[in-house]
Design a protein around this motif. Structure first.
Motif, PDB file in Angstrom:
ATOM      1  N   ALA A 132       0.930   5.433  -6.582  1.00  0.00           N
ATOM      2  CA  ALA A 132       0.178   5.214  -5.336  1.00  0.00           C
ATOM      3  C   ALA A 132      -0.956   6.227  -5.212  1.00  0.00           C
ATOM      4  O   ALA A 132      -2.091   5.873  -4.834  1.00  0.00           O
ATOM      5  CB  ALA A 132       1.114   5.301  -4.133  1.00  0.00           C
ATOM      6  N   ARG A 185       3.950   1.486  -1.262  1.00  0.00           N
ATOM      7  CA  ARG A 185       4.683   1.588  -2.529  1.00  0.00           C
ATOM      8  C   ARG A 185       3.762   1.812  -3.727  1.00  0.00           C
ATOM      9  O   ARG A 185       4.086   2.584  -4.640  1.00  0.00           O
ATOM     10  CB  ARG A 185       5.508   0.325  -2.759  1.00  0.00           C
ATOM     11  CG  ARG A 185       6.644   0.152  -1.767  1.00  0.00           C
ATOM     12  CD  ARG A 185       7.240  -1.237  -1.840  1.00  0.00           C
ATOM     13  NE  ARG A 185       7.774  -1.524  -3.170  1.00  0.00           N
ATOM     14  CZ  ARG A 185       7.911  -2.738  -3.671  1.00  0.00           C
ATOM     15  NH1 ARG A 185       7.533  -3.800  -2.950  1.00  0.00           N
ATOM     16  NH2 ARG A 185       8.405  -2.910  -4.891  1.00  0.00           N
ATOM     17  N   GLU A 218       0.838  -1.215   0.000  1.00  0.00           N
ATOM     18  CA  GLU A 218       0.000   0.000   0.000  1.00  0.00           C
ATOM     19  C   GLU A 218       0.865   1.255   0.000  1.00  0.00           C
ATOM     20  O   GLU A 218       0.540   2.265  -0.639  1.00  0.00           O
ATOM     21  CB  GLU A 218      -0.923  -0.008   1.223  1.00  0.00           C
ATOM     22  CG  GLU A 218      -2.054  -1.034   1.138  1.00  0.00           C
ATOM     23  CD  GLU A 218      -2.761  -1.228   2.472  1.00  0.00           C
ATOM     24  OE1 GLU A 218      -2.326  -0.636   3.471  1.00  0.00           O
ATOM     25  OE2 GLU A 218      -3.749  -1.990   2.517  1.00  0.00           O
ATOM     26  N   VAL A 244      -3.633  -1.850  -8.781  1.00  0.00           N
ATOM     27  CA  VAL A 244      -2.350  -1.309  -9.247  1.00  0.00           C
ATOM     28  C   VAL A 244      -2.331  -1.274 -10.780  1.00  0.00           C
ATOM     29  O   VAL A 244      -1.857  -0.303 -11.391  1.00  0.00           O
ATOM     30  CB  VAL A 244      -1.180  -2.160  -8.706  1.00  0.00           C
ATOM     31  CG1 VAL A 244       0.153  -1.664  -9.263  1.00  0.00           C
ATOM     32  CG2 VAL A 244      -1.165  -2.126  -7.175  1.00  0.00           C
ATOM     33  N   GLY A 276       0.012   1.989  -3.465  1.00  0.00           N
ATOM     34  CA  GLY A 276      -1.316   2.543  -3.196  1.00  0.00           C
ATOM     35  C   GLY A 276      -2.336   1.498  -2.830  1.00  0.00           C
ATOM     36  O   GLY A 276      -3.409   1.823  -2.314  1.00  0.00           O
ATOM     37  N   ARG A 286      -5.023   5.317  -5.263  1.00  0.00           N
ATOM     38  CA  ARG A 286      -5.909   5.733  -4.165  1.00  0.00           C
ATOM     39  C   ARG A 286      -7.048   6.605  -4.688  1.00  0.00           C
ATOM     40  O   ARG A 286      -8.158   6.572  -4.152  1.00  0.00           O
ATOM     41  CB  ARG A 286      -5.113   6.480  -3.097  1.00  0.00           C
ATOM     42  CG  ARG A 286      -4.165   5.552  -2.311  1.00  0.00           C
ATOM     43  CD  ARG A 286      -3.370   6.311  -1.261  1.00  0.00           C
ATOM     44  NE  ARG A 286      -2.429   5.422  -0.593  1.00  0.00           N
ATOM     45  CZ  ARG A 286      -1.142   5.678  -0.437  1.00  0.00           C
ATOM     46  NH1 ARG A 286      -0.622   6.815  -0.909  1.00  0.00           N
ATOM     47  NH2 ARG A 286      -0.369   4.808   0.179  1.00  0.00           N
TER      48      ARG A 286
END
Length: 848
Positions: A805, A757, A755, A766, A759, A809
């Motif tokens: 990341a 590195r 998370e 990813v 997101g 998010r």
């Protein structure tokens, strides 16, 4: 007011209603008091009734012996002894009865050899009917509940006892006869209460009882005991309860032996007393006689009763007449005799009353049965205070006589003001202090010779004072005895003095019922039981055959015992509080998940070591120092190890979920499991089955077992192999917990690191971020054609992909808000200081 309502609406809608996640958190927090309060309430609802579930072992090293026993209770003729040869060597208990008799009985001289002395036995037939095999275990087993399956060996069966106290019985009793198993289990960790019957106990016990009844001298056996053992070590409160409930030893083991030796003596005595009582008090006239009205009732016309020759009557009282030609019943044929004031106020009142009761008390002094009973109890009447009490009772039997007269005539003795003479001729035999004796003589002389009638001894004035002394000394109050008329006759209800034996029997049952008993036999049984209890305890106190050892009693202080639980809770909560000052952030850029997680663990562990050391120093400044320096050192080392386990446990749960609030709730849930089921208060087998089952996953269970061994094992016995091995066993179990929580912690750390590195720890998210940012090369490296393990996490650089990341998010926010809340106009968020900002950043993806 409108502003306040608007402010509340904005806060509540943003912090609670803005998303599913926040609503879930709200209800989760709302349930915390229920989780802790109701769970613990149910867990500790009423555990003491399950005290009897404790594992109990009866370890029998004793051998079976052949015993001769013949108890003639009525004549106080007791004979008991283990069969021996003429050299007083015990006969083998495994041989047949015929062989045992031939080895122990001298037919020519009609002598039976026993370890309690030689006994004259008239015939072999009479002998055989009183010989049987005796093993202490068989007697104890007879006091337990009968086996449901007789085919199961005693060693394989779980026995239970009848109810020993209200709602309390042992339900987990094991019998062990193997010497190897006895050596292994005695004072071990498996059984919480143990009773070991030593080899030769039956012979020793029977010799002690039997030899006190025989004049013959025999070689004395070495002292052999029953050893009862329990400990505070397994659980403090369990040990605390057992320490105050050791009457269970007499209720289960000793009483079983006592009952064997006495063959239910109380019931036999009741029947003997009952039979002899009616034999003594009843009167069969040889001619018709006249019974006048009872002396203290008054003058009533037409109240005489003519009792018929040959019929059986019970008569209360009559004037002591010297005229032999009188047709009136004589006082010696009545229970209470002459109870008039002019009789009871005279110095020789006890002799003048001349009733069955006073004559019987006088007869105690000459009774061979009293001499025999004294011998059984090993009392020397010539030098005993008991003789003084008997003499004092005899001299003042008229007072007892009048008291019982009142009770059996329905008169409250506390309202009777009849004057009585107090005789103190034998007061010197009571062994009183000389000053006390002199003071009593002066007071009694004043009472007896007082010119003022109110100062003389009478029930109304002095019975309350006597009763208060009795209550203080014995706890029994005479006021509990309810009077009841027992001399009411259908022949003439005005008389209240003479009744037929049938009427009297019926009226005595009514007197017993008035005092709370089913009938007079039940009343006699209660009195007999009390009497026999005194006799039995006198006997067993003399022989002292039961040793009770409660390990850990020296440190059995409430602050130490229950303090174990408090300090473990404090250490767990102290470790948990570290999650509020430390965070899960990564501060070293190029560090793999395992190393990052280990560095966090070391941070918490160093803090924990500081907490443990400070805690141990604080404990040493309290009463805990009583356990000794060796035990305190062991406590410190144990708590350091326990802190390691707690750190790994709490950190494992803390890193498991993306939302640390959920992780912290899990820690609270696990804390509640430990408090409710971790043996801190009561052993889990005393609780509901659910809590007993989950106690095996509660770390407190093993932590407190180890700590208990240190306090009550090392604290009393110093360093020893048994406690060391047990502590290592508990430590080994805790290491299994540590391995489990380290595993889930590393798994959580791997996901939390992803998370940081990328997101998200979900590969699909990813990929979406890479596609959105057009990261073609990274996408090709990250994805594969495999059906499982489709993402090449390990091929990616250890760098933090900050832009990726942020995009992940943005595309997949952790907290999705409701559409109605997104459309709503808000004033913004204005935290008062950086502390609140820190909390918000750690817990919120979206500012609300």
């Amino acid at each position: 007011m409108i502003g306040i309502i608007k402010g509340f609406r904005d806060e509540f809608s943003s912090r609670v209603l803005s998303s599913v996640k926040r609503i879930s958190k709200f209800f989760g927090i709302a349930l915390i008091p229920i989780l802790y309060g109701v769970t613990c309430l149910i867990a500790f609802w009423n555990p003491t009734i399950n005290l009897g579930k404790a594992p109990v072992a009866i370890l029998n090293e004793d051998k079976t012996v052949w015993v001769y026993k013949n108890n003639d209770i009525e004549n106080f003729d007791f004979k008991i002894g283990v069969l021996t040869d003429h050299n007083y060597k015990s006969v083998d208990g495994s041989i047949s009865k015929e062989k045992a008799i031939s080895s122990a009985y001298d037919k020519q001289n009609k002598v039976l050899y026993t370890n309690a002395g030689n006994m004259q036995i008239s015939s072999e037939k009479e002998l055989a009917s009183h010989i049987f095999q005796f093993n202490v275990w068989d007697i104890i087993k007879s006091a337990l509940n009968e086996k449901t399956d007789k085919n199961i060996k005693d060693e394989d069966y779980v026995f239970s006892s009848p109810e020993l106290k209200e709602d309390m019985a042992f339900t987990n009793i094991r019998y062990i006869s193997s010497q190897k198993e006895i050596d292994k289990q005695w004072k071990g960790k498996k059984y919480y209460v143990q009773a070991k019957i030593e080899n030769g106990f039956a012979e020793y016990l029977i010799q002690q009882i039997g030899s006190s009844l025989n004049k013959n001298t025999v070689p004395k056996s070495e002292k052999v005991d029953i050893n009862i053992w329990t400990t505070f070590e397994r659980n403090f409160i369990f040990g605390y309860y057992l320490n105050s409930m050791m009457e269970m030893k007499s209720a289960l083991i000793v009483s079983a032996i006592e009952n064997f030796l006495g063959e239910n003596i109380p019931s036999l005595i009741s029947n003997i007393v009952y039979k002899n009582f009616y034999k003594q008090i009843s009167y069969i006239p040889t001619k018709n006689e006249i019974v006048k009205i009872s002396q203290n009732i008054g003058n009533v016309s037409n109240s005489d009763i003519v009792i018929e020759a040959g019929k059986q009557y019970v008569i209360s009282d009559a004037v002591n007449q010297s005229n032999e030609s009188s047709n009136d019943v004589k006082s010696e044929n009545t229970i209470f005799g002459d109870i008039r004031k002019e009789t009871t106020i005279s110095p020789d009142a006890a002799k003048k009353t001349n009733g069955i009761l006073t004559n019987s008390i006088s007869g105690l002094l000459k009774s061979q049965k009293i001499q025999k009973l004294a011998k059984i109890l090993k009392l020397d009447l010539t030098n005993s205070k008991l003789l003084g009490y008997i003499l004092f009772l005899n001299d003042n039997s008229h007072i007892v006589n009048k008291y019982l007269y009142d009770v059996m005539h329905g008169i409250d003795p506390f309202t009777d003001s009849q004057s009585m003479w107090i005789n103190i001729d034998n007061i010197d035999k009571l062994g009183l202090d000389k000053k006390t004796e002199a003071a009593i003589k002066v007071i009694v002389s004043g009472l007896n010779n007082s010119f003022i009638e109110e100062f003389k001894f009478n029930f109304k004035t002095y019975l309350p004072k006597i009763n208060s002394i009795l209550v203080k000394k014995t706890g029994f109050s005479l006021k509990l005895i309810k009077p009841q008329e027992v001399f009411t006759s259908k022949a003439n209800e005005l008389n209240r003095n003479a009744v037929s034996i049938t009427e009297f029997n019926k009226n005595m049952d009514m007197l017993a019922a008035k005092n709370g008993f089913t009938n007079q036999i039940a009343l006699l049984n209660a009195i007999s039981n009390k009497t026999i209890e005194l006799i039995k305890h006198k006997l067993f106190d003399k022989f002292d055959v039961v040793n009770i050892e409660i390990a850990g009693l020296k440190n059995g202080i409430y602050g130490i015992g229950i303090g174990e639980f408090f300090i473990i809770i404090g250490l767990f909560v102290g470790t948990f509080m570290q999650t509020f000052i430390y965070d899960r952030a990564r501060r070293t850029k190029k560090l793999k998940a395992g190393k990052w997680y280990t560095s966090k663990t070391l941070l918490m562990l160093v803090t924990g070591m500081t907490q443990v050391t400070a805690l141990t120093i604080a404990l040493s400044l309290t009463g805990w120092i009583a356990i000794g320096s060796a035990a305190m050192l062991s406590v410190w080392l144990w708590l350091l190890f326990v802190d390691l386990i707690f750190v790994l446990t709490i950190q494992g749960l803390w890193f498991l979920f993306k939302d640390e609030t959920i992780s912290k709730v899990l820690v609270i849930v696990y804390l509640v499991i430990n408090i409710s089921s971790g043996w801190g208060t009561f052993p889990s087998f005393m609780q509901f089955e659910f809590f007993h089952r989950i106690s095996f996953i509660a770390e407190f269970t093993y932590v407190l077992h180890g700590l208990g061994s240190i306090i009550y094992g090392v604290g009393e016995n110093g360093f020893n192999l048994t406690d060391s091995l047990y502590i290592m066993q508990q430590a080994g179990t805790l290491l299994i917990f540590a391995l489990f929580f380290v595993s889930i912690g590393l798994y959580g750390a791997k996901n939390r690191n992803r998370e940081i590195r990328f997101g998200s720890f979900i590969g699909k998210h990813v990929v979406d971020g890479m596609i959105s940012l057009g990261l073609v090369n990274e996408l090709a490296e990250f994805t594969s054609d495999r059906k499982i393990f489709k993402y090449n996490w390990n091929k990616m650089s250890e760098d933090i992909y900050l832009e990726l990341a942020q995009e992940v998010r943005r595309l997949h926010p952790f907290e999705g808000q409701f559409e109605w809340y997104k459309k709503r106009q808000n004033d913004g968020v204005f935290p008062p200081n950086e502390t609140d900002m820190d909390i918000m950043k750690r817990n919120d993806d979206v500012e609300v």
